[in-house]
Design an enzyme around this catalytic site. Structure first.
Site, PDB file in Angstrom:
ATOM      1  N   LYS A  45      -4.331  -4.144  -2.855  1.00 38.68           N
ATOM      2  CA  LYS A  45      -4.414  -3.032  -2.002  1.00 38.68           C
ATOM      3  C   LYS A  45      -4.197  -3.150  -0.478  1.00 38.68           C
ATOM      4  O   LYS A  45      -4.013  -1.993   0.013  1.00 38.68           O
ATOM      5  CB  LYS A  45      -6.057  -2.633  -2.294  1.00 38.68           C
ATOM      6  N   ASP A 102       0.845  -7.222   2.961  1.00 36.66           N
ATOM      7  CA  ASP A 102      -0.506  -7.224   4.109  1.00 36.66           C
ATOM      8  C   ASP A 102      -0.125  -8.389   4.866  1.00 36.66           C
ATOM      9  O   ASP A 102       0.050  -8.612   6.148  1.00 36.66           O
ATOM     10  CB  ASP A 102      -1.831  -7.051   3.908  1.00 36.66           C
ATOM     11  N   ASP A 105      -0.406 -15.850   3.805  1.00 37.65           N
ATOM     12  CA  ASP A 105      -1.633 -16.761   4.026  1.00 37.65           C
ATOM     13  C   ASP A 105      -0.547 -18.114   3.647  1.00 37.65           C
ATOM     14  O   ASP A 105       0.076 -18.940   4.112  1.00 37.65           O
ATOM     15  CB  ASP A 105      -3.072 -16.635   3.452  1.00 37.65           C
ATOM     16  N   VAL A 155      -8.884 -12.209   8.993  1.00 34.95           N
ATOM     17  CA  VAL A 155      -8.882 -10.784   9.519  1.00 34.95           C
ATOM     18  C   VAL A 155      -9.140  -9.647   8.515  1.00 34.95           C
ATOM     19  O   VAL A 155      -8.824  -9.828   7.327  1.00 34.95           O
ATOM     20  CB  VAL A 155      -7.482 -10.606  10.220  1.00 34.95           C
ATOM     21  N   ASP A 161      -9.411  -6.345   3.773  1.00 35.84           N
ATOM     22  CA  ASP A 161     -10.866  -6.312   3.406  1.00 35.84           C
ATOM     23  C   ASP A 161     -11.558  -7.726   3.615  1.00 35.84           C
ATOM     24  O   ASP A 161     -10.889  -8.849   3.633  1.00 35.84           O
ATOM     25  CB  ASP A 161     -10.996  -5.740   1.941  1.00 35.84           C
ATOM     26  N   ARG A 167     -11.344  -2.021   5.194  1.00 31.91           N
ATOM     27  CA  ARG A 167     -10.070  -1.631   5.013  1.00 31.91           C
ATOM     28  C   ARG A 167      -9.777  -0.377   5.832  1.00 31.91           C
ATOM     29  O   ARG A 167      -8.683  -0.032   6.452  1.00 31.91           O
ATOM     30  CB  ARG A 167      -9.766  -1.151   3.632  1.00 31.91           C
TER      31      ARG A 167
END
Ligand code: 5GP
Length: 182
Positions: A45, A102, A105, A155, A161, A167
């Site tokens: 998402k 998004d 990591d 973050v 989220d 979000r």
């Protein structure tokens, strides 16, 4: 309406800094993909807001697909075991695919996504990520278009989220009580 108390978030990347960077990324992508068959794959998402802004900064014919993956759940452990929660609606064979993520990591999620997409015979697959935490890398992944490099902080906001919250923040911020790492 009852307000539910949320843990405080400290702003890290402002709404205007996000908009400026998105505009620059859009210009680069528009130049690089001129005359190609661009298929955007927005990874859900977390990339939904970034992707929504980015595609409006790219003036090219394109198809937009969504690829839903679940990597963390409510916890924050990246195992690399990613579950597909929503698949593409059409084949990407022969297409120039641009994956919109998004945050990268450890790189495990993106590695899995790229394996899945490459197996479907696209002409090319490139990656556009809003955020990168290089200090956490486990699997090296190449990011072709990057918004911002950040420190090892957790973050939220602008699509990201914590336990499905935050979000809808219009900026990226650091969660003041970060979830515990394994
Ligand atoms: P990776 O597999 O690269 O470790 O994890 C990538 C995914 O983990 C991202 O798509 C995102 O869902 C989640 N993630 C990693 N770091 C953060 C962070 O700082 N904040 C949030 N909200 N999610 C993160």
């Amino acid at each position: 309406m009852t307000q539910i108390a949320e843990p405080p978030v400290t702003p890290l990347i402002s709404e205007s800094a996000l908009a400026d960077r998105v505009r620059v990324l859009g210009e680069q992508i528009q130049k690089d993909y001129a005359n190609r068959e661009l298929v955007i794959v927005s990874v859900l998402k977390g990339s939904f807001l970034f992707a929504a802004d980015l595609v409006r900064a790219i003036d090219l014919p394109m198809r937009i697909e969504f690829f839903g993956v679940r990597s963390y759940g409510a916890a924050t452990v990246s195992s690399g075991e990613v579950q597909i929660t929503l698949d593409l609606t059409r084949p990407i064979t022969g297409a120039d695919v641009l994956v919109i993520e998004d945050i990268v990591d450890t790189g495990l999620t993106l590695t899995y996504i790229l394996e899945q997409l490459r197996a479907r015979g696209p002409r090319s697959v490139n990656v556009c990520a809003l955020l990168h935490k290089p200090s956490r890398a486990v699997k090296p992944v190449s990011i072709d278009y990057l918004g911002f490099t950040i420190e090892d902080v957790f973050v939220v906001g602008y699509g990201l989220d914590y336990a499905e919250r935050h979000r809808n923040l219009p900026y990226v911020g650091v969660l003041d009580q970060p979830p515990k790492k394994p």
